[in-house]
Design a protein around this motif. Sequence first.
Motif, PDB file in Angstrom:
ATOM      1  N   VAL A 106     -18.112   1.046 -11.617  1.00  0.00           N
ATOM      2  CA  VAL A 106     -17.693  -0.345 -11.402  1.00  0.00           C
ATOM      3  C   VAL A 106     -17.463  -0.553  -9.896  1.00  0.00           C
ATOM      4  O   VAL A 106     -16.654   0.168  -9.286  1.00  0.00           O
ATOM      5  CB  VAL A 106     -16.415  -0.672 -12.190  1.00  0.00           C
ATOM      6  N   PRO A 107     -18.154  -1.508  -9.262  1.00  0.00           N
ATOM      7  CA  PRO A 107     -18.009  -1.694  -7.801  1.00  0.00           C
ATOM      8  C   PRO A 107     -16.676  -2.336  -7.442  1.00  0.00           C
ATOM      9  O   PRO A 107     -16.112  -3.112  -8.214  1.00  0.00           O
ATOM     10  CB  PRO A 107     -19.174  -2.631  -7.457  1.00  0.00           C
ATOM     11  N   GLY A 108     -16.142  -1.961  -6.296  1.00  0.00           N
ATOM     12  CA  GLY A 108     -14.955  -2.627  -5.769  1.00  0.00           C
ATOM     13  C   GLY A 108     -13.641  -2.037  -6.238  1.00  0.00           C
ATOM     14  O   GLY A 108     -12.581  -2.648  -5.986  1.00  0.00           O
ATOM     15  N   ILE A 109     -13.624  -0.900  -6.902  1.00  0.00           N
ATOM     16  CA  ILE A 109     -12.358  -0.302  -7.333  1.00  0.00           C
ATOM     17  C   ILE A 109     -12.244   1.090  -6.738  1.00  0.00           C
ATOM     18  O   ILE A 109     -13.195   1.873  -6.734  1.00  0.00           O
ATOM     19  CB  ILE A 109     -12.246  -0.274  -8.878  1.00  0.00           C
ATOM     20  N   ARG A 110     -11.078   1.408  -6.219  1.00  0.00           N
ATOM     21  CA  ARG A 110     -10.870   2.683  -5.530  1.00  0.00           C
ATOM     22  C   ARG A 110      -9.472   3.208  -5.858  1.00  0.00           C
ATOM     23  O   ARG A 110      -8.519   2.431  -5.973  1.00  0.00           O
ATOM     24  CB  ARG A 110     -11.015   2.459  -4.024  1.00  0.00           C
ATOM     25  N   LEU A 111      -9.366   4.535  -6.016  1.00  0.00           N
ATOM     26  CA  LEU A 111      -8.090   5.164  -6.353  1.00  0.00           C
ATOM     27  C   LEU A 111      -7.276   5.420  -5.093  1.00  0.00           C
ATOM     28  O   LEU A 111      -7.785   5.972  -4.115  1.00  0.00           O
ATOM     29  CB  LEU A 111      -8.330   6.488  -7.093  1.00  0.00           C
ATOM     30  N   LEU A 112      -5.982   5.033  -5.141  1.00  0.00           N
ATOM     31  CA  LEU A 112      -5.081   5.256  -3.999  1.00  0.00           C
ATOM     32  C   LEU A 112      -4.011   6.303  -4.290  1.00  0.00           C
ATOM     33  O   LEU A 112      -3.518   6.963  -3.372  1.00  0.00           O
ATOM     34  CB  LEU A 112      -4.385   3.945  -3.609  1.00  0.00           C
ATOM     35  N   ALA A 113      -3.631   6.486  -5.544  1.00  0.00           N
ATOM     36  CA  ALA A 113      -2.571   7.436  -5.896  1.00  0.00           C
ATOM     37  C   ALA A 113      -2.692   7.814  -7.374  1.00  0.00           C
ATOM     38  O   ALA A 113      -3.224   7.044  -8.180  1.00  0.00           O
ATOM     39  CB  ALA A 113      -1.188   6.832  -5.630  1.00  0.00           C
ATOM     40  N   GLY A 114      -2.210   9.036  -7.720  1.00  0.00           N
ATOM     41  CA  GLY A 114      -2.120   9.451  -9.118  1.00  0.00           C
ATOM     42  C   GLY A 114      -3.375  10.087  -9.680  1.00  0.00           C
ATOM     43  O   GLY A 114      -3.648   9.944 -10.876  1.00  0.00           O
ATOM     44  N   GLU A 115      -4.106  10.824  -8.852  1.00  0.00           N
ATOM     45  CA  GLU A 115      -5.350  11.429  -9.328  1.00  0.00           C
ATOM     46  C   GLU A 115      -5.110  12.387 -10.501  1.00  0.00           C
ATOM     47  O   GLU A 115      -5.934  12.496 -11.395  1.00  0.00           O
ATOM     48  CB  GLU A 115      -6.021  12.180  -8.170  1.00  0.00           C
ATOM     49  N   GLU A 116      -3.967  13.056 -10.493  1.00  0.00           N
ATOM     50  CA  GLU A 116      -3.689  14.033 -11.548  1.00  0.00           C
ATOM     51  C   GLU A 116      -3.335  13.364 -12.882  1.00  0.00           C
ATOM     52  O   GLU A 116      -3.210  14.041 -13.904  1.00  0.00           O
ATOM     53  CB  GLU A 116      -2.542  14.952 -11.129  1.00  0.00           C
ATOM     54  N   GLU A 117      -3.191  12.035 -12.914  1.00  0.00           N
ATOM     55  CA  GLU A 117      -2.809  11.326 -14.140  1.00  0.00           C
ATOM     56  C   GLU A 117      -3.944  10.486 -14.712  1.00  0.00           C
ATOM     57  O   GLU A 117      -3.709   9.616 -15.555  1.00  0.00           O
ATOM     58  CB  GLU A 117      -1.610  10.397 -13.844  1.00  0.00           C
ATOM     59  N   PRO A 167      -0.705   6.083 -11.568  1.00  0.00           N
ATOM     60  CA  PRO A 167      -2.013   5.869 -10.940  1.00  0.00           C
ATOM     61  C   PRO A 167      -2.124   4.458 -10.347  1.00  0.00           C
ATOM     62  O   PRO A 167      -1.786   3.470 -11.012  1.00  0.00           O
ATOM     63  CB  PRO A 167      -2.993   6.080 -12.094  1.00  0.00           C
ATOM     64  N   LEU A 168      -2.609   4.369  -9.113  1.00  0.00           N
ATOM     65  CA  LEU A 168      -2.731   3.091  -8.401  1.00  0.00           C
ATOM     66  C   LEU A 168      -4.163   2.927  -7.900  1.00  0.00           C
ATOM     67  O   LEU A 168      -4.700   3.815  -7.219  1.00  0.00           O
ATOM     68  CB  LEU A 168      -1.757   3.049  -7.224  1.00  0.00           C
ATOM     69  N   PHE A 169      -4.776   1.782  -8.248  1.00  0.00           N
ATOM     70  CA  PHE A 169      -6.120   1.456  -7.796  1.00  0.00           C
ATOM     71  C   PHE A 169      -6.040   0.226  -6.895  1.00  0.00           C
ATOM     72  O   PHE A 169      -5.140  -0.619  -7.043  1.00  0.00           O
ATOM     73  CB  PHE A 169      -7.041   1.138  -8.975  1.00  0.00           C
ATOM     74  N   THR A 170      -6.983   0.106  -5.987  1.00  0.00           N
ATOM     75  CA  THR A 170      -7.125  -1.124  -5.219  1.00  0.00           C
ATOM     76  C   THR A 170      -8.414  -1.816  -5.649  1.00  0.00           C
ATOM     77  O   THR A 170      -9.434  -1.158  -5.905  1.00  0.00           O
ATOM     78  CB  THR A 170      -7.166  -0.848  -3.707  1.00  0.00           C
ATOM     79  N   ILE A 171      -8.349  -3.130  -5.795  1.00  0.00           N
ATOM     80  CA  ILE A 171      -9.487  -3.919  -6.263  1.00  0.00           C
ATOM     81  C   ILE A 171      -9.993  -4.764  -5.092  1.00  0.00           C
ATOM     82  O   ILE A 171      -9.258  -5.611  -4.547  1.00  0.00           O
ATOM     83  CB  ILE A 171      -9.100  -4.827  -7.432  1.00  0.00           C
ATOM     84  N   GLY A 172     -11.259  -4.525  -4.673  1.00  0.00           N
ATOM     85  CA  GLY A 172     -11.844  -5.276  -3.549  1.00  0.00           C
ATOM     86  C   GLY A 172     -12.158  -6.715  -3.916  1.00  0.00           C
ATOM     87  O   GLY A 172     -12.129  -7.104  -5.092  1.00  0.00           O
ATOM     88  N   GLU A 173     -12.502  -7.489  -2.905  1.00  0.00           N
ATOM     89  CA  GLU A 173     -12.770  -8.914  -3.116  1.00  0.00           C
ATOM     90  C   GLU A 173     -14.003  -9.141  -3.984  1.00  0.00           C
ATOM     91  O   GLU A 173     -14.125 -10.184  -4.632  1.00  0.00           O
ATOM     92  CB  GLU A 173     -12.949  -9.613  -1.766  1.00  0.00           C
ATOM     93  N   GLU A 174     -14.947  -8.162  -3.995  1.00  0.00           N
ATOM     94  CA  GLU A 174     -16.174  -8.340  -4.777  1.00  0.00           C
ATOM     95  C   GLU A 174     -15.961  -8.179  -6.279  1.00  0.00           C
ATOM     96  O   GLU A 174     -16.864  -8.465  -7.064  1.00  0.00           O
ATOM     97  CB  GLU A 174     -17.245  -7.356  -4.304  1.00  0.00           C
ATOM     98  N   LEU A 175     -14.761  -7.688  -6.721  1.00  0.00           N
ATOM     99  CA  LEU A 175     -14.482  -7.462  -8.146  1.00  0.00           C
ATOM    100  C   LEU A 175     -13.359  -8.387  -8.602  1.00  0.00           C
ATOM    101  O   LEU A 175     -12.225  -8.270  -8.129  1.00  0.00           O
ATOM    102  CB  LEU A 175     -14.094  -5.996  -8.391  1.00  0.00           C
TER     103      LEU A 175
END
Length: 538
Positions: free
Chosen positions: A11-22, A100-108
Amino acid sequence: MRLRALLDSGVPGIRLLAGEEELDRGVRGVMTTDLYDPSRYLSGGELVLTGMLWRAAPEDSEHFVRVLVGAGVAGLAAGVTEVGPVPDDLIAACERHRLPLFTIGEELSFARLTEFVVRRISTERASDLTAVVDRHRRLVQAATGGTGLDGILGMVAADIDIRCWVLSLTGRQVAAGADPLTGELCTALARGHLAARARRARPPYRERIGGRVFSMLPIERDDGTAAAAQGVWSEWSLVVEEDVADWSEQRRGLLDELARLVAVEADRVEDGRRLGRRLAEDVLHLLDAGADPGEIAARLRVAEPDAPDAVTWQLVAAAVTVPGTDPDAAPGRRGATTIGRMARTLVEEALADLGTQVLVAATADGAVAMVPGPSEDVAAELRERLAGLEGAAGEGIRLSLGVSAPVTRADALRGALEESWHAARIADGRPGAFAVVGHEELASHVLLLAAAPESVRRGFRDRLLSPLTAYDARHQADLVTTLEAFLDCDGSWTRCAARLHVHVNTLRYRIGRIEELTQRDLSRLEDKVDFFLALRLR
């Protein structure tokens, strides 16, 4: 679906910032919110989408994350369109709370991400439901194909990694789909089941033992004639090594189907026991009527048609005491019938899986079991298999059992029956929730002690031992312990002193004190016997 799917699906425009182990957390839905406290709208398992309009100061991030974690959400996705990049304080708060924290870009857009998640969840649920239906079908096929409970439970363990067992309320392991449980664990689970019933808990019951969590689902059935009290003791339990409260509805449906198959097997076992009950009742009627031993032997051969002519039988008499029932109820009254059926069920469960057909009949006073040979230590088997009754919370039931000596002739069965009931009466005078007395104890001083009235036994014991116990209490002495050791050592001064770790002169002083307080002479055989019996009456 799992949170990891948001990254793996491309899925474009989503990136993980924290919580990879969860990232293996499951997602059950999506919620979009910019409320400072959205907890009343959360039920757990959501992926929360937010534009971060709730954040007026850095400390707001800590509050918002605490609310989400407390509600049990799966993860947080923050859009950057409204307020810009995700602030460091929000990232830090999510790392502290392992959210877990994701950031959602403007394109999504939030709408597109919500559509993706909902479609993925719906697809997986449909797949899970198909799998569950297929498992139900295979369970039914296994049951009708004669696989047996062990095979069915083993299939469940191998297919979907559910470790489960079937136990009776006496702690007998009826079937296992994984490694068999230890005897101690079976006993602990049986006691937990009884305690849950006593406090009227709602099933499935949950029990934590040694760091392991078990759920117990009662397998309730009724043969149409059993009284309510018997129904409790004839009940089996489906035990699962998981907390099934967290299971999905489809997975719980599979468990319910499995429970129904176990109930079918329980009914089959019940049907098989009916023939043995009828044979046992016939034999008891013949014994009461003084029938010819040849006629009695003919009835017994129905139970063991392939056995040699000289079959060894042991009789077990069981008496049950239940709070609120009349112990002097006449035969035929409802209370006595209920007690008899309860005793029969307990004995049947305790003697199940011996490898021979045990014949058990309910009586007005309890139950009688006839155990065919080869001769085993039936008393020891009963003690081991009924250990779960000891300490059973809230039941208040007492079970007293007597075991006769082995007999090989039909004309000896009447005497064996009387012997078993006499042993059961001796067992009834012992402490605990259940007691078993074997025939070997009837050939010792136990028989003489049991024959005397309780008031006589108590008076005899107190006259001899009360002066010693009172002296021990006043002076913190060990005269009673010394007396018991002296008799156990057959009056040997050196062996007794060694056992007590005292000097022989110290032992002589203590024995002298005992003789002085009781006006008895421990060099005389008669006085030694009296002290021995008094100690056994404690």
